[in-house]
Every structure is written in C-alpha cells, then in structure tokens.
Design a protein around this motif. Structure first.
Motif, short mmCIF file in Angstrom:
data_model
loop_
_atom_site.label_atom_id
_atom_site.label_comp_id
_atom_site.label_asym_id
_atom_site.label_seq_id
_atom_site.Cartn_x
_atom_site.Cartn_y
_atom_site.Cartn_z
N ILE A 271 60.38 44.89 40.09
CA ILE A 271 61.68 45.25 40.67
C ILE A 271 61.92 44.49 41.96
N LEU A 272 60.91 44.40 42.81
CA LEU A 272 61.06 43.66 44.07
C LEU A 272 61.37 42.19 43.80
N ASP A 273 60.64 41.57 42.91
CA ASP A 273 60.86 40.14 42.62
C ASP A 273 62.25 39.91 42.05
N TRP A 274 62.64 40.72 41.06
CA TRP A 274 63.98 40.57 40.49
C TRP A 274 65.05 40.73 41.56
N SER A 275 64.90 41.78 42.35
CA SER A 275 65.96 42.15 43.30
C SER A 275 66.04 41.15 44.44
N TRP A 276 64.91 40.61 44.85
CA TRP A 276 64.94 39.54 45.86
C TRP A 276 65.70 38.34 45.32
N ASP A 277 65.44 37.97 44.07
CA ASP A 277 66.13 36.82 43.48
C ASP A 277 67.63 37.04 43.42
N TRP A 278 68.06 38.25 43.10
CA TRP A 278 69.49 38.55 43.07
C TRP A 278 70.07 38.69 44.48
N GLY A 279 69.29 39.22 45.41
CA GLY A 279 69.85 39.60 46.70
C GLY A 279 69.78 38.56 47.78
N TRP A 280 68.74 37.72 47.78
CA TRP A 280 68.58 36.77 48.87
C TRP A 280 69.66 35.70 48.82
N ASP A 281 70.35 35.51 49.94
CA ASP A 281 71.43 34.54 50.07
C ASP A 281 70.82 33.20 50.50
N GLU A 282 70.71 32.26 49.57
CA GLU A 282 70.07 30.98 49.87
C GLU A 282 70.86 30.15 50.87
N GLU A 283 72.17 30.38 50.96
CA GLU A 283 72.98 29.58 51.88
C GLU A 283 72.88 30.10 53.31
N PHE A 284 73.04 31.40 53.51
CA PHE A 284 73.10 31.95 54.86
C PHE A 284 71.91 32.85 55.22
N GLY A 285 71.09 33.19 54.22
CA GLY A 285 69.98 34.09 54.48
C GLY A 285 70.40 35.55 54.42
N GLY A 286 69.42 36.43 54.35
CA GLY A 286 69.69 37.86 54.30
C GLY A 286 69.92 38.37 52.89
N ILE A 287 69.89 39.70 52.77
CA ILE A 287 70.12 40.36 51.48
C ILE A 287 71.59 40.73 51.38
N ILE A 288 72.23 40.25 50.34
CA ILE A 288 73.66 40.47 50.12
C ILE A 288 73.87 41.83 49.48
N ASN A 289 75.07 42.36 49.59
CA ASN A 289 75.31 43.74 49.16
C ASN A 289 75.30 43.96 47.65
N PHE A 290 76.10 43.22 46.92
CA PHE A 290 76.25 43.49 45.49
C PHE A 290 76.31 42.20 44.68
N ARG A 291 75.80 42.29 43.46
CA ARG A 291 75.91 41.21 42.48
C ARG A 291 76.37 41.79 41.15
N ASP A 292 76.86 40.93 40.28
CA ASP A 292 77.22 41.29 38.91
C ASP A 292 76.18 40.64 38.00
N CYS A 293 75.57 41.43 37.11
CA CYS A 293 74.45 40.92 36.34
C CYS A 293 74.83 39.84 35.35
N ARG A 294 76.11 39.70 35.05
CA ARG A 294 76.57 38.61 34.19
C ARG A 294 77.10 37.43 35.00
N GLY A 295 77.03 37.54 36.32
CA GLY A 295 77.48 36.43 37.15
C GLY A 295 78.96 36.42 37.45
N PHE A 296 79.68 37.47 37.05
CA PHE A 296 81.08 37.59 37.44
C PHE A 296 81.17 37.93 38.93
N PRO A 297 82.32 37.73 39.55
CA PRO A 297 82.47 38.16 40.95
C PRO A 297 82.29 39.66 41.07
N ALA A 298 81.43 40.09 41.99
CA ALA A 298 81.26 41.52 42.25
C ALA A 298 82.54 42.06 42.88
#
Length: 397
Positions: A271-298
């Motif tokens: 769960i930690l590994d999955w969630s880090w991959d979804w949450g970590w913002d590679e451009e600005f850093g930090g954990i972002i609030n929400f994602r859509d699992c199909r890649g649509f805009p949250a």
C-alpha cells in the motif's frame, strides 16, 4: 547518507519542534481556560477567528497531549490540558441519541452533527492515552464502551445518514475501516487484549486487502462497492494517497504488535509503495491530494493542492517501513518527504505550520487552524517520528 547521524538529528529535531513550537502555540492561543477544550480556528499569528469548537478536535488534542506526556516528556501542563479537554467532551460532546456532535459553541451548545463517527473514535483514543498516562482504569473502560457503541452505531441500519442513496449509488468508504484499526489498537494499549478489538482489527484488515486494494490499478481505492466491486465513476475512481499512506503505517504498527507478521507487513508495504507512486509529485515534490485511478482529471476542488496532513503521514510511514525492512529505499523516501515538508510548511515568523499549499508549494492561505486543521497530525507525527528514530538507532547500534 550517514544513517545514524541523520536519524539522530531528526529524532531530536522532531522533539524540539513539538516541545518548543507546536504545543506551545496551541496551549498559548487555543486552550480555552474558561470553558475547557481547545479552539482551532486560529489565524496565522494565533488570533481567534471563530470560537466554535470542533468536537473531533477535542478528542484529537486530548490524545496528543497525553501521547506527548507518555512518550516525550511528563509535563504536567500537557496532562492537565488533556484532562480539561476530556472534561469538555464529557459535558458537551454527545447528543441524546449517543452520537457525538461535530461542532459546538465555545460553551458547548450544539451547532451541527455529521454522519461520521470520527468524533467518537478520537474521543476513544484520547480516553485510552489518558488512562495510560494516569493509570485511571475507568478511562480505559470508558474508551472500550465507546468503541462498542461506535460499532453498534456503524452496524445499525438507518442510524447514520448514508453518503450515497442506494437508488443511485451503492458504495462503502475506506475511512472508517482504516480508522477503526488505529482506534482499536490505541484502546488495546490501555486495556489489554479484548476480543471486540481484535475482531474489528481483523475485519478491517480483511476489508482493506479484499475490497479496497485493487491490484489492477496498483491502488487502494477510497470508495468501492459493498463487496469491493470497482465502481467506474468519478467517486469510485478516487485515490486519496494521504489516507492510503496513513493506512500503511497503521498496518505496520499492527504487524509489529504481531511480531512483524510477514503477510501483514507485505500488505502495508505494498500500500505504501503504490500510494507513494500515485501521490508523489515529481514536478514540485510533496504528496498531492487526489488522483483518478484511470488517469482522468481528479474532480475534487483541492485535487492538486498539498495539504499538511498527507506529508506528515508519509513521514511516519517511511520511517516505519525502514524500521520494518532496513531497506534504504524507505529512508531515501523519508528524506524526500521530510525535506519537502520542512522546506515549505513551517512558519518561521509566528510558529506552527501552514496547512494549505498550492501545487507549486506556495501558501494558499496562512491560517493555522479551522474545524479540520488543528493540533493533531503535526504533533502526532513529531511524537511518532521522534520515537521511531530512536527505536531504529537502537537497532543499528
């Protein structure tokens, strides 16, 4: 990275921030010395913006004060603050139907209730931690009784207003499932092993594994069908990385209680590994609030913001993962999130942390609290992380 120097430095930094910055800010500006309890709607400099009180934060603050007393330093003012806040909850927190309020006035008159049971959960962990601090077995018994009441309310059809009407959308949420693990485990620390606590922890773990974890998306979803079905809708596709990362460390803590149970540890790390991959913002850093699992805009209005609490949960979770595995990957993750959080959230002028940043890390609004942000995630992180750093150092010695 010199691991020992790094952990030694941050173990003491967390403690110093808690003792010299975070708790003094809230005890000075938030503690209501007339009616009891804590105000949380504070501006950047601590000025009161609204005197209404969040009941769930009464429990959260009482817990933090007792938790700090038990694990950092036995300061009498912390224990007294916990007691006066618990007294406020007991006098004013619960409606005649047994369900707690969400918000009351400064002197305890009801303002509103919500359909959630989080006020009850935080009151229960506060009672438990105070029982540990004082040896007051009656407080532990109250916590256990409250937990049983939480389960009754949650399982009684029609008692709580459903989030979704069955005619249009049938779903269940991850939030209560995950918080019951932590609630039960904290009560267990006060009263010992109890069947009702163990059974609920086991149920929550099974639900997380079987219903909320969806390997096809490498994601733990926030809302699923009654039996874990994927709901291909905007609500059903939501990933809340901060919640998922918090769940990961709750599970690691439970795995540790069970002698580092291998399967549970692997579930938590996945769960930690999955969630880090979804949450970590590679451009600005930090954990972002929400994602859509199909890649649509949250679709949440705050979807690309950086709130304070996901960062603090990631700080704890990565330290816990390193304690569990000694895998340097998790210490590197800790360094990234720690540097991000400490580089942007603390207010050098007035103390405490900002709560709400834009995606690029600029401050969205400078108030230190409201009905949802207050003295919980940040001080809990500092207490847990201080403790974890020293536990890891002991193992590395």
């Amino acid at each position: 990275m010199d691991q020992k120097s790094y952990l030694r430095y941050w173990g003491e930094q967390y403690r110093a921030d808690l003792v010299e910055n975070i708790l003094p800010f809230w005890l000075t500006h938030g503690l209501d010395r007339e009616h009891g309890g804590i105000y949380t709607a504070l501006d950047r400099d601590g000025r009161l913006m609204d005197s209404d009180k969040s009941i769930w934060f009464q429990g959260r603050f009482a817990f933090v004060c007792a938790f700090a007393y038990n694990h950092v330093e036995r300061k009498p003012e912390w224990l007294e603050a916990a007691k006066t806040t618990l007294d406020f909850i007991e006098r004013y927190g619960t409606d005649t139907d047994g369900h707690m309020f969400f918000e009351v006035t400064a002197d305890g008159r009801p303002v509103r209730k919500r359909r959630y049971l989080f006020s009850e959960c935080f009151a229960a962990i506060a009672l438990s931690e105070y029982a540990i601090a004082t040896g007051d077995k009656a407080c532990g018994a109250k916590a256990l009784e409250l937990f049983e009441r939480i389960l009754r309310m949650a399982s009684t059809p029609g008692f709580l207003e459903p989030k979704f009407r069955e005619e249009g959308f049938v779903g269940k949420g991850h939030s209560l499932t995950m918080i019951l693990i932590n609630t039960a485990s904290r009560i267990r620390e006060a009263v010992g092993e109890q069947r009702v606590l163990t059974e609920q922890i086991d149920r929550s773990i099974a639900e997380i594994r079987n219903d909320f974890m969806h390997p096809e998306f490498r994601a733990l979803l926030e809302t699923v069908g009654p039996n874990g079905e994927f709901l291909d809708s905007m609500a059903g596709r939501v990933i809340n990385p901060g919640h998922c990362i918090e769940t990961a460390w709750f599970l690691l803590e439970e795995a540790r209680h069970r002698g580092w149970d291998r399967e549970l540890t692997e579930t938590a790390l996945t769960i930690l590994d999955w969630s880090w991959d979804w949450g970590w913002d590679e451009e600005f850093g930090g954990i972002i609030n929400f994602r859509d699992c199909r890649g649509f805009p949250a679709q949440d209005y705050s979807q690309d913001m950086k709130f304070w609490w996901p960062q603090t949960e990631a700080i704890i979770a990565t330290l816990y993962a390193y304690l569990a595995t000694r895998d340097d990957k998790y210490l590197r993750m800790h360094r990234r999130i720690n540097e991000y959080a400490y580089g942007r959230f603390p207010d050098a002028r007035f103390g405490e942390w900002y709560g709400y940043l834009h995606r690029d890390g600029t401050v969205a609004q400078p108030a230190k609290g409201n009905m949802f942000k207050g003295p919980f995630h940040i001080p809990r992180m500092m207490i847990k992380s201080h403790t974890l750093c020293h536990e890891i150092l002991d193992l590395l010695a």
